[in-house]
Write a protein that holds these residues in place. Structure first.
Motif, PDB file in Angstrom:
ATOM      1  N   ASP A  12       0.805  -1.216   0.144  1.00  0.00           N
ATOM      2  CA  ASP A  12       0.129   0.088   0.111  1.00  0.00           C
ATOM      3  C   ASP A  12       0.779   1.507  -0.080  1.00  0.00           C
ATOM      4  O   ASP A  12       0.549   2.095  -0.652  1.00  0.00           O
ATOM      5  CB  ASP A  12      -1.040  -0.119   1.187  1.00  0.00           C
ATOM      6  CG  ASP A  12      -1.951  -1.291   1.247  1.00  0.00           C
ATOM      7  OD1 ASP A  12      -2.112  -1.481   0.056  1.00  0.00           O
ATOM      8  OD2 ASP A  12      -2.456  -1.698   2.386  1.00  0.00           O
ATOM      9  N   TYR A  13       1.986   1.110   0.736  1.00  0.00           N
ATOM     10  CA  TYR A  13       2.781   2.470   1.075  1.00  0.00           C
ATOM     11  C   TYR A  13       3.640   2.682  -0.484  1.00  0.00           C
ATOM     12  O   TYR A  13       3.618   4.004  -0.927  1.00  0.00           O
ATOM     13  CB  TYR A  13       3.903   1.955   1.769  1.00  0.00           C
ATOM     14  CG  TYR A  13       5.128   3.121   2.048  1.00  0.00           C
ATOM     15  CD1 TYR A  13       4.786   4.394   1.972  1.00  0.00           C
ATOM     16  CD2 TYR A  13       6.352   2.566   2.119  1.00  0.00           C
ATOM     17  CE1 TYR A  13       5.479   5.390   2.327  1.00  0.00           C
ATOM     18  CE2 TYR A  13       7.425   3.379   2.397  1.00  0.00           C
ATOM     19  CZ  TYR A  13       7.038   4.866   2.350  1.00  0.00           C
ATOM     20  OH  TYR A  13       8.282   5.717   2.526  1.00  0.00           O
ATOM     21  N   LEU A  14       3.942   1.516  -1.291  1.00  0.00           N
ATOM     22  CA  LEU A  14       4.822   1.551  -2.452  1.00  0.00           C
ATOM     23  C   LEU A  14       3.451   2.203  -3.566  1.00  0.00           C
ATOM     24  O   LEU A  14       3.915   3.071  -4.320  1.00  0.00           O
ATOM     25  CB  LEU A  14       5.234   0.255  -2.941  1.00  0.00           C
ATOM     26  CG  LEU A  14       5.728   0.295  -4.497  1.00  0.00           C
ATOM     27  CD1 LEU A  14       6.981   1.379  -4.361  1.00  0.00           C
ATOM     28  CD2 LEU A  14       6.341  -1.014  -4.599  1.00  0.00           C
ATOM     29  N   ARG A  15       2.361   1.653  -3.551  1.00  0.00           N
ATOM     30  CA  ARG A  15       1.292   2.374  -4.563  1.00  0.00           C
ATOM     31  C   ARG A  15       0.872   3.563  -4.177  1.00  0.00           C
ATOM     32  O   ARG A  15       0.848   4.372  -5.073  1.00  0.00           O
ATOM     33  CB  ARG A  15      -0.077   1.337  -4.199  1.00  0.00           C
ATOM     34  CG  ARG A  15      -0.960   1.899  -5.205  1.00  0.00           C
ATOM     35  CD  ARG A  15      -2.354   0.730  -4.951  1.00  0.00           C
ATOM     36  NE  ARG A  15      -1.960  -0.552  -5.133  1.00  0.00           N
ATOM     37  CZ  ARG A  15      -1.888  -1.437  -4.186  1.00  0.00           C
ATOM     38  NH1 ARG A  15      -2.243  -1.053  -2.959  1.00  0.00           N
ATOM     39  NH2 ARG A  15      -1.758  -2.679  -4.472  1.00  0.00           N
ATOM     40  N   ARG A  16       1.164   4.109  -2.936  1.00  0.00           N
ATOM     41  CA  ARG A  16       0.833   5.540  -2.832  1.00  0.00           C
ATOM     42  C   ARG A  16       1.954   6.239  -3.072  1.00  0.00           C
ATOM     43  O   ARG A  16       1.778   7.449  -3.558  1.00  0.00           O
ATOM     44  CB  ARG A  16       0.455   5.633  -1.165  1.00  0.00           C
ATOM     45  CG  ARG A  16       0.269   7.014  -0.838  1.00  0.00           C
ATOM     46  CD  ARG A  16      -0.270   6.948   0.673  1.00  0.00           C
ATOM     47  NE  ARG A  16       0.614   6.930   1.635  1.00  0.00           N
ATOM     48  CZ  ARG A  16       1.696   7.673   2.203  1.00  0.00           C
ATOM     49  NH1 ARG A  16       1.530   8.849   1.995  1.00  0.00           N
ATOM     50  NH2 ARG A  16       2.473   7.193   3.129  1.00  0.00           N
ATOM     51  N   GLY A  17       3.233   5.753  -2.956  1.00  0.00           N
ATOM     52  CA  GLY A  17       4.304   6.396  -3.321  1.00  0.00           C
ATOM     53  C   GLY A  17       4.371   6.683  -5.059  1.00  0.00           C
ATOM     54  O   GLY A  17       4.641   7.642  -5.231  1.00  0.00           O
ATOM     55  N   ILE A  18       4.042   5.740  -5.635  1.00  0.00           N
ATOM     56  CA  ILE A  18       3.937   5.580  -7.136  1.00  0.00           C
ATOM     57  C   ILE A  18       2.929   6.849  -7.628  1.00  0.00           C
ATOM     58  O   ILE A  18       3.164   7.874  -8.260  1.00  0.00           O
ATOM     59  CB  ILE A  18       3.653   4.452  -7.699  1.00  0.00           C
ATOM     60  CG1 ILE A  18       4.895   3.554  -7.491  1.00  0.00           C
ATOM     61  CG2 ILE A  18       3.594   4.524  -9.151  1.00  0.00           C
ATOM     62  CD1 ILE A  18       4.645   1.992  -7.891  1.00  0.00           C
ATOM     63  N   GLN A  19       1.593   6.796  -6.936  1.00  0.00           N
ATOM     64  CA  GLN A  19       0.917   7.710  -7.318  1.00  0.00           C
ATOM     65  C   GLN A  19       1.328   9.120  -6.988  1.00  0.00           C
ATOM     66  O   GLN A  19       0.695  10.034  -7.725  1.00  0.00           O
ATOM     67  CB  GLN A  19      -0.382   7.208  -6.660  1.00  0.00           C
ATOM     68  CG  GLN A  19      -1.612   8.141  -6.840  1.00  0.00           C
ATOM     69  CD  GLN A  19      -2.870   7.731  -6.244  1.00  0.00           C
ATOM     70  OE1 GLN A  19      -2.887   6.923  -5.528  1.00  0.00           O
ATOM     71  NE2 GLN A  19      -4.186   8.453  -6.419  1.00  0.00           N
ATOM     72  N   THR A  20       1.782   9.344  -5.606  1.00  0.00           N
ATOM     73  CA  THR A  20       2.269  10.778  -5.394  1.00  0.00           C
ATOM     74  C   THR A  20       3.428  11.259  -6.522  1.00  0.00           C
ATOM     75  O   THR A  20       3.539  12.352  -6.804  1.00  0.00           O
ATOM     76  CB  THR A  20       2.757  10.585  -3.867  1.00  0.00           C
ATOM     77  OG1 THR A  20       1.750  10.189  -3.043  1.00  0.00           O
ATOM     78  CG2 THR A  20       3.220  12.061  -3.469  1.00  0.00           C
TER      79      THR A  20
END
Length: 442
Positions: A43-51
């Motif tokens: 979830d953290y990586l997905r949020r980072g890519i989106q940001t």
């Protein structure tokens, strides 16, 4: 013509300089993952890519230090990295860090892989959910799947890198950063974030089949830490924390059950049990340990109601500690930290102390003299419900009593005070503030 030429040259240089400055000014988003790979990391990586995509980042750096994680979760992380619209650089750091087991695949899945000096990568042989060796047939199947995965990730790096990646899966081979660089398994070694940005500048990458060149020299680094929820959930995959939360939750729920009507203890207990359940659901556990802990709670409760006290509490303490050690029994090559025997013992003794306190309070209540019976009514103030002529009904201590007046007729509604008892009949007289004060002085 000369003036026009000079003007065109100046404008071209200005536009080129502005474009270069705009490219160099694009930030580099920096994520950091420490410890075992968990669902929170995905979830953290997905949020980072989106940001990173929303901020127009030049690249995303995933600083990694992990002993590994579960196979299916690893494949999810690999898919996220390969599908990222922003170039992702996996950076194994700081010095002394490892990209062990599943971390090997995550490192190779990045568009570029960089390691800090004195780091290691490899040992990617699969194990079972409890850290145990897999049966031969199943182990071979999983290894072939992982070998095919690492081949697809390492083939762009050359045949030596492919052989080393396959050896990491087949025979749990691990290598240092320099050995990995010599084999072409990684793209470089950098000892600091600034050195990493210099190393990345001008590197070609292929993102979703589109070639591009990184411009990271002087780019600002924008950290993106885990938010508070992600941080808490990521830390919960620690058997020591999970056990403490389990013990607090059980005690808080028992407090709520023994004193119903409140909500604070029940709320705290429910939250702690839910957090403990999350940790237990991610950690490799032996469910026999949970049964032993449940048996320990039953022994503690029985000791409260037993005619003699102490033996069941001692047995419950030993059972709780044994259950904790069995529940989080150390497993081979597990990416999660082990349970500390000191935490298990201390938690068991704390549970015993809690129930010992309950037993002590129960015994104290049993030894307390009874406050029931007619004798305690003497001196109590009540009210005449009927005329006392001289016998009638009075209301004292929440009940109706037959009473006899010692000073003539007392009208209904008059405050009275109990001065004596004859059988089931009270002897009363009028009560006034002055009479009450006089009685208190006496």
């Amino acid at each position: 013509m000369r003036r026009t030429g000079w003007l065109a040259l100046i404008l071209g240089l200005a536009v080129g300089s502005a474009a270069a400055q705009e490219t160099a000014a694009r930030p580099v988003l920096w994520l950091r993952v420490e410890g075992a790979l968990t669902p929170v990391v995905a979830d953290y990586l997905r949020r980072g890519i989106q940001t990173a995509q929303e901020q127009g980042a030049e690249a995303l750096v995933l600083q990694l230090n992990t002993p590994g994680g579960e196979v299916h979760l690893t494949l999810r992380l690999v898919s996220l990295l390969r599908e990222s619209p922003v170039p992702v650089v996996v950076y194994v750091a700081p010095r002394g860090a490892i990209a062990g087991s599943a971390g090997t695949l995550v490192t190779l899945a990045g568009h570029l892989a960089i390691m800090a000096p004195e780091t290691a990568i490899g040992a990617a042989s699969p194990v079972g959910g409890q850290g145990e060796e897999l049966p031969q047939t199943l182990s071979q199947k999983v290894k072939e799947i992982l070998k095919a995965q690492v081949r697809s990730l390492a083939e762009r790096r050359g045949p030596e890198a492919v052989r080393l990646a396959e050896a990491a899966v087949e025979s749990a081979k691990a290598v240092s950063a320099r050995e990995a660089l010599a084999a072409g398994l990684i793209d470089g070694i950098a000892g600091s974030p600034e050195e990493l940005l210099r190393l990345l500048d001008g590197r070609p990458v292929v993102v979703r089949s589109q070639a591009r060149t990184l411009r990271t020299q002087g780019a600002p680094i924008v950290p993106l830490p885990m938010n508070i929820v992600e941080e808490i959930l990521h830390r919960l995959v620690n058997p020591n924390i999970a056990l403490i939360l389990l013990a607090i939750g059980i005690q808080a729920i028992l407090i709520e059950l023994s004193n119903p009507g409140g909500w604070v203890a029940g709320f705290i207990g429910a939250v702690c049990l839910l957090l403990a359940a999350y940790g237990i659901g991610v950690l490799p556990v032996n469910w026999l340990g949970l049964l032993l802990i449940a048996l320990a709670i039953v022994l503690f409760i029985l000791d409260v109601k037993a005619p003699t006290h102490g033996a069941l509490t001692a047995a419950g303490t030993a059972t709780f500690i044994a259950g904790a050690l069995v529940l989080f029994a150390p497993v081979t090559r597990s990416p999660f930290p082990p349970l500390s025997p000191w935490v298990a013992g201390g938690t068991g003794l704390a549970m015993a102390g809690f129930f010992g306190f309950i037993v002590a309070k129960a015994l104290q209540a049993q030894r307390r003299p009874s406050l029931m019976g007619a004798a305690v009514l003497i001196g109590r103030v009540g009210e005449a419900r009927t005329d006392l002529q001289p016998v009638g009904m009075v209301h004292v201590a929440g009940e109706l009593w037959t009473a006899q007046s010692e000073e003539g007729m007392i009208p209904a509604g008059t405050p009275i005070q109990v001065v004596g008892i004859e059988g089931l009949r009270l002897r009363v007289r009028r009560w006034t503030p002055a009479a009450g004060q006089e009685a208190e002085r006496r």
